[in-house]
Design a protein around this motif. Structure first.
Motif, PDB file in Angstrom:
ATOM      1  N   UNK A 151      39.182  45.495  35.870  1.00 44.80           N
ATOM      2  CA  UNK A 151      38.660  44.737  34.736  1.00 44.80           C
ATOM      3  C   UNK A 151      38.249  43.332  35.171  1.00 44.80           C
ATOM      4  N   UNK A 152      37.618  42.634  34.252  1.00 46.33           N
ATOM      5  CA  UNK A 152      37.078  41.310  34.522  1.00 46.33           C
ATOM      6  C   UNK A 152      38.179  40.307  34.853  1.00 46.33           C
ATOM      7  N   UNK A 153      39.265  40.318  34.081  1.00 44.31           N
ATOM      8  CA  UNK A 153      40.322  39.319  34.267  1.00 44.31           C
ATOM      9  C   UNK A 153      40.965  39.441  35.646  1.00 44.31           C
ATOM     10  N   UNK A 154      41.253  40.661  36.082  1.00 40.59           N
ATOM     11  CA  UNK A 154      41.819  40.865  37.419  1.00 40.59           C
ATOM     12  C   UNK A 154      40.886  40.328  38.497  1.00 40.59           C
ATOM     13  N   UNK A 155      39.605  40.616  38.338  1.00 39.91           N
ATOM     14  CA  UNK A 155      38.627  40.232  39.354  1.00 39.91           C
ATOM     15  C   UNK A 155      38.481  38.727  39.440  1.00 39.91           C
TER      16      UNK A 155
END
Length: 227
Positions: free
Chosen positions: A201-205
């Motif tokens: 997901x975006x937050x992890x990246x």
């Protein structure tokens, strides 16, 4: 390609045939990682290269407390960017060391190579590599387009899945995190971050890529130390 110590003043010590980065430093950094990092917490491992005086330094580091600990390094016997074989040679000892940890390899636009991302994915390693704005991608059901043609503006975030990257290599089934931060270090950014990843997901990246700033702090510390 050679592997002298990170601080050139230790060269006589490391010139002894029985001493090397692999034989002496790797056990030390492995002990530090075991001591200070829990296996249930994600590590961020940053690749970077810098021209330091007459040396072209390529280093892989683990991020800790907004700083970086060098794990393994080489001084490239050329100027300019590293290539895939040099990147693989530097990362293999790190992958072996961290095989029981949850970690992400991150890198700036020098490491936008589709081949490097594909190799890491085959090794079962998570990655987050910033891409150049002129990189071609293909979304499902659409024609190829350059990243800079995506409809983004300051403050926007997007997470694209099932992306095919570059016309010639065609590396698919990866994701692309797009984030146009309004300001960075009190200045406006001219373009977004485009981050190729196999994270979910975006937050992890974004968390992974932001962590790489610790290696910049390490380089500054080294410059102050050795002049």
């Amino acid at each position: 390609m050679s592997s002298p110590p990170l601080c050139s003043g230790f060269s006589p010590f490391f010139s002894k045939p029985q001493l090397s980065v692999a034989s002496l430093w790797l056990p030390i950094i492995e002990h530090l990682i075991k001591t200070h990092f829990s296996k249930d917490k994600r590590l961020f491992v940053s690749c970077d290269r810098t021209q330091w005086k007459d040396y072209n330094l390529f280093v892989v580091s683990v991020i800790w407390a907004k700083r970086a600990w060098p794990i393994y390094w080489n001084f490239l016997d050329k100027r300019g960017c590293s290539n895939l074989s040099e990147q693989q040679a530097l990362l293999r000892p790190v992958i072996r060391m961290l095989k029981s940890y949850d970690y992400v390899v991150v890198g700036d636009r020098e490491f936008h190579s589709v081949e490097l991302a594909k190799w890491l994915q085959a090794e079962g390693v998570a990655f987050a590599f910033r891409q150049k704005a002129d990189t071609y991608i293909q979304l499902k059901g659409e024609d190829f387009q350059q990243l800079k043609s995506l409809d983004l503006s300051p403050g926007m975030k997007r997470f694209l899945t099932g992306v095919k990257v570059t016309k010639s290599k065609g590396f698919g089934k990866v994701a692309l995190a797009c984030y146009w931060k309004r300001t960075y270090k009190s200045r406006n950014l001219d373009e977004p971050w485009y981050i190729l990843t196999n994270l979910g997901n975006l937050e992890e990246t974004l968390a992974a890529y932001k962590a790489r700033s610790g290696i910049e702090a390490m380089f500054k510390d080294c410059v102050r130390l050795v002049g």
